[in-house]
Design an enzyme around this catalytic site. Sequence first.
Site, PDB file in Angstrom:
ATOM      1  N   SER A 123       1.034  -1.208   0.005  1.00 27.04           N
ATOM      2  CA  SER A 123      -0.029  -0.052   0.083  1.00 27.04           C
ATOM      3  C   SER A 123       0.832   1.308  -0.081  1.00 27.04           C
ATOM      4  CB  SER A 123      -0.945  -0.226   1.388  1.00 27.04           C
ATOM      5  OG  SER A 123      -2.171   0.731   1.151  1.00 27.04           O
ATOM      6  N   ASP A 354      -8.231  -5.547  -5.916  1.00 22.73           N
ATOM      7  CA  ASP A 354      -7.809  -4.648  -5.230  1.00 22.73           C
ATOM      8  C   ASP A 354      -7.849  -3.133  -5.943  1.00 22.73           C
ATOM      9  OD1 ASP A 354      -6.785  -2.505  -3.510  1.00 22.73           O
ATOM     10  OD2 ASP A 354      -4.615  -3.434  -3.471  1.00 22.73           O
ATOM     11  N   HIS A 379      -6.039  -6.579  -1.412  1.00 26.91           N
ATOM     12  CA  HIS A 379      -5.070  -5.550  -1.339  1.00 26.91           C
ATOM     13  C   HIS A 379      -3.961  -6.239  -0.376  1.00 26.91           C
ATOM     14  CE1 HIS A 379      -3.845  -1.522  -0.622  1.00 26.91           C
ATOM     15  NE2 HIS A 379      -3.808  -1.524   0.678  1.00 26.91           N
TER      16      HIS A 379
END
Length: 420
Positions: A123, A354, A379
């Site tokens: 991320s 994601d 994710h």
Amino acid sequence: VDHFGFYNTKSFKQRYLIADKYWKTYDGVILFYTGNEGDITWFANHTGFMWDVAEKLKALLVFAEHRYYGESLPFGEDSFRDAKHLNFLTSEQALADFAELIRHLRKTVPGADGQPFIAIGGSYGASAPIWQFQELIPCGVFMKIVTEDFRKSGEKCSESILRSWGAINRLSNTGSGLPWLSRTLHLCASLNAEDIQRLKDWIAETWVNLAMVNYPYPASFLKPLPSWPIKVVCQYLTNPYMSDSLLIQNIYQALNVYYNYSGQSKCNNISETTTGNLGSRVWGYQTCTEIILPFCTNGIDDMFEARVWDLDKYSDDCYKQWGVRPRPSWVTTLYGGKDIRSHSNIIFSNGDLDPWSGGGVTEDLSDTLVVVNIPEGAHHLDLRSSTDTDPPSLELARTVEVKHMKQWITDFYSNNRRQP
């Protein structure tokens, strides 16, 4: 505190975690987790991939906490007090912290000096969606992927969500509508007319979070959830054409999968969508300064109410909350935007489920700027611990990632040992 000026000479304690069980000082590697927006112990516990490959790679594991999160607070309790104290919360300062920490580890950990470091992150910590910025991708891409996840998980599911916004609007305009909505959605506080937008934003953010954590097994990354949680949610959303009140009762059942799967929750708080380990409040400051992520929806290609991206309004909201205004083109100026061909030795991994993958690098750019796409991946699924229920595409992705890392390590030692 400030790596880029010479006037402020204050320093602070940065927290990092180390694990050396499988480390070999002769031909090992140091895997360095670049901490992101939360408590580092939480990320260390949710990054099973590093623990799984430690033995294979003879690795020392280091998890570095990002400044202003967890316990790494530059000004202690005052760190979040105002824009003056938050001024040193930037990605550049955080990267400089990590560079300094690597230098410190090389000096103080016997055997670390001659070893390669490989940075690993998910991320924001890896900046995986490095193109999720102004003028690089259309602002609607993110919510389209969220919608696609729901559309694929149940017939009429995304359509039911699309119709729910109008149902909420209509119900909130009736005399008994607000108390009825508060009761039906089991909210902790009664709704006022001015809360309706916040309610809809909270519901929309819940669908986004579900898309991010749509894992193939039970997990508790943001909340305790069943395997493939969107499929479970969509069981309640099979008929968009029922009455408004019935549709909202079904929306409540669907929300309950996210907010009360464990059966512990007493009521729903519309100010909260994730675990307290994520520093979402301070992250708000970062998204008001340099990490400007333009999102928009149109209700046609996605299941959300139409909303344009309005930088002026966004800027005013940021100023009201933090006393700062965003600089939308700074990140692409600083890090190069789409022109990153001069870099090397990076694996860009994306899960197709994601929503952030829309702003990610999804095609190889060179022999050493390589991409791993995971069709069944949500994710940073590949950074989680391996399980018996991992889909084959995930197992393959991890194999490819380890293969590249082994090659980098081999190249590092052969290049260094050739030198006199």
